[in-house]
Scaffold this motif. Structure first.
Motif, PDB file in Angstrom:
ATOM      1  N   SER A  53       0.821  -1.212   0.000  1.00 45.48           N
ATOM      2  CA  SER A  53       0.000   0.000   0.000  1.00 45.48           C
ATOM      3  C   SER A  53       0.854   1.260   0.000  1.00 45.48           C
ATOM      4  N   ASP A  54       2.134   1.143   0.351  1.00 42.63           N
ATOM      5  CA  ASP A  54       3.018   2.310   0.285  1.00 42.63           C
ATOM      6  C   ASP A  54       3.129   2.848  -1.137  1.00 42.63           C
ATOM      7  N   TYR A  55       2.859   1.981  -2.129  1.00 48.73           N
ATOM      8  CA  TYR A  55       2.977   2.403  -3.529  1.00 48.73           C
ATOM      9  C   TYR A  55       1.713   3.095  -4.037  1.00 48.73           C
ATOM     10  N   TRP A  56       0.593   2.889  -3.367  1.00 52.13           N
ATOM     11  CA  TRP A  56      -0.671   3.344  -3.940  1.00 52.13           C
ATOM     12  C   TRP A  56      -0.713   4.842  -4.244  1.00 52.13           C
ATOM     13  N   PRO A  57      -0.344   5.731  -3.343  1.00 54.22           N
ATOM     14  CA  PRO A  57      -0.479   7.156  -3.682  1.00 54.22           C
ATOM     15  C   PRO A  57       0.640   7.686  -4.544  1.00 54.22           C
ATOM     16  N   LYS A  58       1.615   6.857  -4.892  1.00 56.22           N
ATOM     17  CA  LYS A  58       2.813   7.351  -5.560  1.00 56.22           C
ATOM     18  C   LYS A  58       2.919   6.929  -7.010  1.00 56.22           C
ATOM     19  N   VAL A  59       2.027   6.090  -7.493  1.00 56.77           N
ATOM     20  CA  VAL A  59       2.234   5.474  -8.790  1.00 56.77           C
ATOM     21  C   VAL A  59       1.260   5.970  -9.833  1.00 56.77           C
ATOM     22  N   ALA A  60       1.783   6.288 -11.001  1.00 60.69           N
ATOM     23  CA  ALA A  60       0.979   6.610 -12.182  1.00 60.69           C
ATOM     24  C   ALA A  60       1.918   6.716 -13.362  1.00 60.69           C
ATOM     25  N   LEU A  61       1.502   6.222 -14.496  1.00 57.43           N
ATOM     26  CA  LEU A  61       2.297   6.378 -15.705  1.00 57.43           C
ATOM     27  C   LEU A  61       2.165   7.803 -16.212  1.00 57.43           C
ATOM     28  N   GLY A  83      -4.755  -5.845  -1.958  1.00 56.64           N
ATOM     29  CA  GLY A  83      -3.929  -5.548  -3.122  1.00 56.64           C
ATOM     30  C   GLY A  83      -2.562  -6.167  -3.044  1.00 56.64           C
ATOM     31  N   THR A  84      -1.924  -6.289  -4.209  1.00 52.75           N
ATOM     32  CA  THR A  84      -0.579  -6.837  -4.277  1.00 52.75           C
ATOM     33  C   THR A  84       0.060  -6.449  -5.592  1.00 52.75           C
ATOM     34  N   ALA A  85       1.337  -6.763  -5.722  1.00 52.00           N
ATOM     35  CA  ALA A  85       2.022  -6.656  -7.006  1.00 52.00           C
ATOM     36  C   ALA A  85       1.884  -7.981  -7.740  1.00 52.00           C
ATOM     37  N   ASP A 106      -0.242  -2.816 -19.609  1.00 55.88           N
ATOM     38  CA  ASP A 106       0.537  -1.691 -19.105  1.00 55.88           C
ATOM     39  C   ASP A 106       0.983  -1.945 -17.678  1.00 55.88           C
ATOM     40  N   ARG A 107       2.199  -1.509 -17.366  1.00 58.08           N
ATOM     41  CA  ARG A 107       2.680  -1.558 -15.982  1.00 58.08           C
ATOM     42  C   ARG A 107       2.032  -0.378 -15.273  1.00 58.08           C
ATOM     43  N   ASP A 108       1.037  -0.686 -14.473  1.00 57.22           N
ATOM     44  CA  ASP A 108       0.190   0.361 -13.923  1.00 57.22           C
ATOM     45  C   ASP A 108      -0.529  -0.191 -12.702  1.00 57.22           C
ATOM     46  N   VAL A 109      -1.321   0.637 -12.075  1.00 52.19           N
ATOM     47  CA  VAL A 109      -2.163   0.229 -10.969  1.00 52.19           C
ATOM     48  C   VAL A 109      -3.592   0.049 -11.479  1.00 52.19           C
ATOM     49  N   TYR A 110      -4.227  -1.063 -11.090  1.00 50.92           N
ATOM     50  CA  TYR A 110      -5.587  -1.380 -11.512  1.00 50.92           C
ATOM     51  C   TYR A 110      -6.443  -1.594 -10.270  1.00 50.92           C
ATOM     52  N   LEU A 129      -0.919  -4.021  -8.707  1.00 51.64           N
ATOM     53  CA  LEU A 129       0.225  -3.285  -9.239  1.00 51.64           C
ATOM     54  C   LEU A 129       0.941  -4.212 -10.211  1.00 51.64           C
ATOM     55  N   VAL A 130       0.786  -3.985 -11.508  1.00 56.82           N
ATOM     56  CA  VAL A 130       1.366  -4.860 -12.521  1.00 56.82           C
ATOM     57  C   VAL A 130       2.803  -4.415 -12.795  1.00 56.82           C
TER      58      VAL A 130
END
Length: 373
Positions: A64-72, A264-266, A332-336, A366-367
């Motif tokens: 979850s540390d990645y959730w607010p930080k990720v976007a292409l 959630g997970t990667a 896409d390597r992205d968050v879904y 997180l793909v």
């Protein structure tokens, strides 16, 4: 937990909603036009960091540390991997998990042409469905009691005094020594040993909790979780009952074999994802909606995701089942984000902690290219 999910529906589609651009050509979410040069300057906010292409297995404890930080970013190319195999060691425990193995539906390749993963679709937004959802952000340490004796404390979701399956609950482990593996034993309501796990103190330092998971097809009743380290032992009871209303979780495991939080997970592009559903109307087909393209909203006050597509999930006579999603190397390597408007229960119902707002129920993927040790 702490988080932000103050607005569920940022936009709602009308019956004449236009087709969303394909993910191969989109430059991110479509938003309301920014002010022209004759108007006040558009607000600005910090850039969102790119999706990590490689994550470590230790990061899975705190994904979850990645959730607010990720976007292409606009125009970021996706990479193609020739892989379809999970990375890392086999994800098994000493005793096979009780997991309700009869899949009721799936999204997987079929004969007749190249497989297009649901994560790569861009369909028109159905009438009445939110075209965007706000993006849950945050996390926090649930185990704040600071007990020094070896102790296990179950943290049910705040709205129910029991675990509603399918779900995961966190069990806080206190007072373990810094040396010597910790053994966990799970017995079902009949007293049968159904799971064992071993974690080092260092793993527990990373995870902070042991995640306990049960599906709708598992036996309902009182489970016993025993914690053993050397000559010290403690135990706790976990009350598992059928979900009284619709909900769903991801079936995710750490490479150690320990279940991960179902929110959630990667996942490596090309791998299969399993999602457990329960509490739905028996013998029906329901839709799970997929959102992606995380980006700022127009005034840079929140992160939102756009609707991509919907997938049918058929449930059994108990109102549940396990749905399989086959991702593709070309996704896409992205968050879904997986969402259902039928789920009215909140994943983190307030008050979870004094500062935490209520958070919508969702499962996030997180793909990535690779998960490494």
């Amino acid at each position: 937990m702490t988080g932000s999910d103050s607005t569920d529906d940022r936009r709602t589609a009308s019956p004449t909603s236009p087709t969303i651009p394909t993910r191969a050509t989109t430059n991110g979410p479509s938003h309301t036009a920014l002010p022209s040069s004759s108007m006040a300057p558009a607000p600005t906010g910090p850039s969102l960091k790119p999706v990590p292409k490689i994550v470590s297995s230790s990061a899975l404890w705190h994904i979850s540390d990645y959730w607010p930080k990720v976007a292409l970013g606009p125009g970021s190319p996706s990479q193609t991997l020739q892989t379809g195999q999970p990375s890392g060691p086999s994800r098994t425990s000493d005793v096979a998990e009780s997991s309700g193995r009869a899949e009721t539906s799936s999204a997987s390749p079929s004969a007749g042409g190249p497989y297009v993963s649901p994560l790569s679709r861009t369909d028109p937004v159905p009438a009445g469905l939110a075209a965007q959802l706000s993006y849950f952000q945050g996390g926090g340490n649930l185990c704040f009691l600071g007990l020094t004796d070896l102790t296990a404390v179950v943290r049910y979701r705040p709205d129910l005094p029991y675990m509603a399956a399918p779900d995961t609950v966190n069990v806080c482990i206190y007072g373990y020594a810094s040396t010597g593996d910790v053994r966990f034993e799970v017995r079902d309501p009949s007293g049968n040993l159904v799971e064992t796990h071993h974690l080092s103190p260092q793993d527990l330092d990373q995870s902070e909790v042991l995640t306990f998971r049960r599906l709708h097809s598992d036996p309902m009743g009182i489970y016993e979780l025993k914690v053993i380290q050397g000559d010290r032992t403690t135990s706790t009871a976990i009350d598992v009952r059928p979900a009284p209303s619709p909900q769903f979780i991801g079936i995710f495991d750490h490479p150690t074999g320990v279940p991960l939080d179902g929110m959630g997970t990667a996942v490596v592009a090309g791998d299969k994802v399993r999602v457990a559903v329960g509490g739905f109307q028996p013998n029906t087909t329901v839709l799970l909606h997929i959102y992606s393209n995380p980006d700022w909203n127009d005034d840079y006050t929140d992160v939102v995701v756009d609707y991509l597509t919907s997938v049918p999930v058929t449930v059994d006579s108990k109102g549940g089942g396990v749905w399989e999603l086959q991702t593709a190397a070309t996704d896409d390597r992205d968050v879904y984000v997986l969402h259902s408007e039928l789920v009215t229960r909140r994943m983190f119902p307030a008050p979870d902690s004094p500062e935490a707002p209520s958070a919508r129920w969702e499962v996030r993927l997180l793909v990535v290219d690779e998960i490494v040790d």
